[in-house]
Design a protein around this motif. Structure first.
Motif, PDB file in Angstrom:
ATOM      1  N   ASP A 233       5.984   0.701  -1.059  1.00 47.89           N
ATOM      2  CA  ASP A 233       6.819   1.892  -1.196  1.00 47.89           C
ATOM      3  C   ASP A 233       7.408   1.989  -2.588  1.00 47.89           C
ATOM      4  N   THR A 248       8.815   7.536  -0.673  1.00 49.01           N
ATOM      5  CA  THR A 248       7.462   7.498  -0.115  1.00 49.01           C
ATOM      6  C   THR A 248       7.460   7.145   1.371  1.00 49.01           C
ATOM      7  N   HIS A 250       6.245   7.039   5.041  1.00 51.04           N
ATOM      8  CA  HIS A 250       4.884   7.283   5.512  1.00 51.04           C
ATOM      9  C   HIS A 250       4.657   6.549   6.822  1.00 51.04           C
ATOM     10  N   HIS A 256       1.544   2.614  -2.463  1.00 56.72           N
ATOM     11  CA  HIS A 256       2.155   3.525  -3.430  1.00 56.72           C
ATOM     12  C   HIS A 256       2.471   2.703  -4.684  1.00 56.72           C
ATOM     13  N   TYR A 270       2.853   8.764  -9.778  1.00 54.76           N
ATOM     14  CA  TYR A 270       2.485   7.525  -9.104  1.00 54.76           C
ATOM     15  C   TYR A 270       1.123   7.694  -8.437  1.00 54.76           C
ATOM     16  N   SER A 272      -1.304   6.824  -5.002  1.00 56.46           N
ATOM     17  CA  SER A 272      -1.146   6.543  -3.580  1.00 56.46           C
ATOM     18  C   SER A 272      -2.464   6.784  -2.854  1.00 56.46           C
ATOM     19  N   ALA A 274      -2.143   7.130   0.556  1.00 59.28           N
ATOM     20  CA  ALA A 274      -1.640   7.650   1.825  1.00 59.28           C
ATOM     21  C   ALA A 274      -2.479   8.852   2.243  1.00 59.28           C
ATOM     22  N   ARG A 282      -0.156  11.355  -7.850  1.00 57.93           N
ATOM     23  CA  ARG A 282       0.780  12.284  -7.215  1.00 57.93           C
ATOM     24  C   ARG A 282       2.061  12.353  -8.045  1.00 57.93           C
ATOM     25  N   TYR A 284       6.392  13.248  -7.958  1.00 57.67           N
ATOM     26  CA  TYR A 284       7.623  13.462  -7.195  1.00 57.67           C
ATOM     27  C   TYR A 284       8.587  14.189  -8.110  1.00 57.67           C
ATOM     28  N   THR A 291       6.863  16.401  -3.286  1.00 55.92           N
ATOM     29  CA  THR A 291       5.739  15.557  -3.676  1.00 55.92           C
ATOM     30  C   THR A 291       4.464  16.377  -3.665  1.00 55.92           C
TER      31      THR A 291
END
Length: 665
Positions: A233, A248, A250, A256, A270, A272, A274, A282, A284, A291
């Motif tokens: 995370d 993050t 999830h 992440h 970052y 990820s 996911a 991605r 934020y 996001t």
């Protein structure tokens, strides 16, 4: 901000057990793996027709000739953009060097003869440099400054501490370091004044979250939190309100990985995986909390970073074991045309402060890193170094090839294959299954003196990416969890069937070799499948999981749960760990074994190798043991690299090469 870092941090176990020889090109890569992409290649892939055309006329080279090649890495432009700072082992050990942008002979700025030294960066305001070194490979790195008069100052003095560089303040007035001096288990972040070196504690870690990157306005610190080796995370710490927020949340396992804040301090970038198999970039939004997916590929995008002036953003794609660099410019992110050069892949791009110059490396299977500089104004590209020993003709070396084979249960295993010149059905050669570190590492394309030396002397080498390797999707990466010593090992055994199918490999003369986790796999193969391989070469490999898991360095304390989740809990899973630790089954090892160890290794203690050597000797089988007193987990000194490689070749020639085929003379 963070200094140009082009790869997201690799998984916990990859960090723990990924190192191999300092000159190996078996790269560890972040996140990873699935079999869906490979399923369409379900039939075993053999080397292409072109790769099969063996060349009989080639020269064999000594280890001294291979070691005369120079290893270089890193890049930082001086304030006036006339010099590039980099690392080189030209003297036999890594030191910081500088070279003129216009070309010329490199000049050593540090001259250590005992401890490897690695440059970090020029200061933004003058020609001072930051660099780091440890003692004999113990990994307790300190950060130093080299003053203008050549004197050196330790910015992180003290015993038994580890410090790392964390980035510059964008105007060059200061920089950030992290250190575990307060508590060996946790890393705190400090802000240093670039003139006085006075420091201020700006983040105190007490919950196992690691400070990783800080926004240019100094308001936000990105924190990484490892949950398991496949799940992590990101938290944001507000330096004004001192509040920490998870960004993050999830369901299920997802990795992440912090990349960098944008130059305007509006978004955190970052990576990820996911919601998918591969990592994408991605963002934020620091104000709205929204996001978004920003960039994706059909493979892992392992990192992204910005040039100092914020004009360029660089991404790195791990494409089937090769590195692909992407560069975009401006808010519209217009793709930048990059110079195309023969002989390898572009790696390690770094921009000057003005954005007019770009330093980068080109690395190929037959060519080690060479430093280049590209001028965007003149469109000219200049090669600054020639790293390969001039006595070695690259035509005598071999180009690697990506191959795949189907394992025992239908899983497709991607690998990097090196075929010796002259190998044919009428001149069959021995082979080595080379296992990378990790277990979450990855064998990738690129120059390896060690591998080329073996191939040049008649050995085929298959750099296997067994299940659990990164780079091929999340599912593939986690397919080895709690299965170490079993399914991943069986992939290595199945590699023998693939090699035998090629027609020019002697199926009775196949060995296994690897460093770190690859060393464990070597020992596991000899202990748990003693009939499979003719010989084994273990390079600082785990022999006793109970000891390794109980003796991890204190600064990995917050990752202990992740290690237990991946490998096993020394208390709850004691029986399982005994069952999968080669030391407790050493009486089954009946094939010749070589063990190589660094005395100062903090990850796999020397006791691991001492005990397996003593245990196997009782079986009355050949055991050769080599210990380097001035190395740790990975050998950084040329003299040790040369000695270890030469002894490995002599060992293989004695126990694996056909009678009359000895090559090491």
């Amino acid at each position: 901000m963070k200094l140009m870092r082009h790869a997201i941090k690799i998984s916990t176990l990859s960090i723990l057990l990924s190192a191999a020889f300092g000159f190996s090109a078996l790269h560890a890569a972040p996140v990873a793996a699935d079999t869906s992409k490979d399923s369409k290649d379900s039939k075993d892939q053999k080397p292409s027709k072109q790769a099969r055309q063996a060349t009989q006329n080639y020269k064999r080279y000594s280890i001294e000739q291979f070691m005369a090649t120079t290893s270089i890495n890193g890049a930082s432009f001086s304030k006036d953009e006339k010099q590039i700072l980099f690392n080189s082992n030209e003297s036999g050990i890594f030191n910081a060097y500088t070279i003129a942008v216009q070309g010329g002979k490199p000049v050593a700025l540090t001259k250590s003869s005992t401890d490897s030294t690695y440059a970090i960066s020029y200061f933004y305001t003058d020609n001072r440099i930051l660099f780091t070194r440890d003692k004999g490979g113990d990994e307790n790195n300190h950060v130093y400054v080299r003053e203008l008069d050549g004197s050196e100052k330790d910015l992180t003095p003290g015993d038994k501490l580890k410090a790392e560089f964390a980035g510059w303040i964008n105007d060059g007035s200061g920089f950030y370091l992290v250190s575990n001096e307060r508590d060996p288990k946790y890393f705190d972040m400090y802000k240093y004044d670039a003139k006085t070196y006075a420091r201020t504690l700006i983040y105190k870690s007490e919950t196992g979250m690691n400070p990783d990157s800080i926004s240019d306005d100094g308001k936000w610190i990105a924190l990484g939190k490892t949950n398991t080796t496949s799940d992590s995370d990101i938290y944001l710490y507000n330096t004004v309100t001192r509040e920490t927020k998870l960004i993050t949340p999830h369901q299920g396992a997802a990795g992440h990985y912090i990349a960098n804040f944008d130059p305007t301090s509006q978004r955190l970038f970052y990576a990820s995986n996911a919601g998918g198999e591969f990592t994408s970039i991605r963002t934020y939004d620091l104000t709205s909390g929204i996001t978004k997916e920003h960039e994706k590929a059909d493979w892992d995008i392992t990192g992204t970073s910005f040039s100092q002036d914020g004009r360029f953003r660089i991404s790195v794609v791990n494409q089937d074991g090769s590195t692909v660099i992407r560069v975009v410019e401006g808010a519209a992110e217009k793709p930048v045309a990059l110079p195309k050069l023969p002989g390898g892949e572009m790696r390690g791009t770094t921009f000057s402060a003005s954005g007019n110059l770009m330093a980068f490396y080109v690395n190929g299977d037959r060519s080690p890193n060479n430093l280049y500089v590209h001028d965007f104004k003149t469109k000219q590209t200049r090669q600054l170094t020639q790293s390969l020993n001039k006595e070695i003709n690259p035509d005598d070396l071999v180009e690697a090839e990506v191959v795949r084979f189907t394992s025992f249960d239908g899983t497709v295993i991607p690998s990097i294959f090196y075929k010796p010149k002259g190998a044919s059905a009428n001149a069959k050669v021995p082979a080595i299954v080379y296992v990378h570190g990790g277990p979450g590492g990855q064998t990738r394309r690129g120059y390896s003196s060690q591998i080329q030396y073996l191939v040049n002397h008649g050995y085929a080498v298959l750099g296997i990416n067994n299940r659990g390797s990164s780079g091929y999707g999340k599912s593939f990466n986690t397919a080895d969890d709690r299965k170490h010593g079993r399914e991943p090992l069986w992939d290595c055994v199945e590699a023998k069937t693939y090699l035998a199918s090629l027609g020019y490999i002697d199926p009775a003369r196949i060995g296994i070799m690897g460093g770190s986790y690859g060393g464990y796999m070597t020992l596991a193969a000899l202990a748990f499948r003693p009939e499979a391989f003719k010989v084994g070469v273990d390079i600082f490999g785990v022999s006793n999981w109970l000891r390794t898991l109980e003796s991890i360095p204190p600064y990995w304390e917050e990752q202990r749960k992740a290690l237990y989740d991946e490998i096993g809990d020394p208390v709850k899973d004691k029986d399982f760990l005994i069952a999968t630790s080669p030391l407790f089954h050493a009486n089954e090892i009946r094939k010749p074994l070589m063990v190589i160890q660094g005395a100062n290794d903090p990850r796999v203690l020397k006791a691991e190798s001492d005990e397996i050597v003593d245990a196997v000797k009782k079986n009355k089988v050949p055991v050769e043991y080599v210990v380097f007193a001035d190395e740790g987990h990975g050998f950084s000194k040329k003299k040790n690299q040369a000695e270890s490689s030469e002894k490995i070749l002599q060992f293989l020639d004695k126990y694996l090469m056909p009678v009359g085929g000895t090559t090491s003379k």
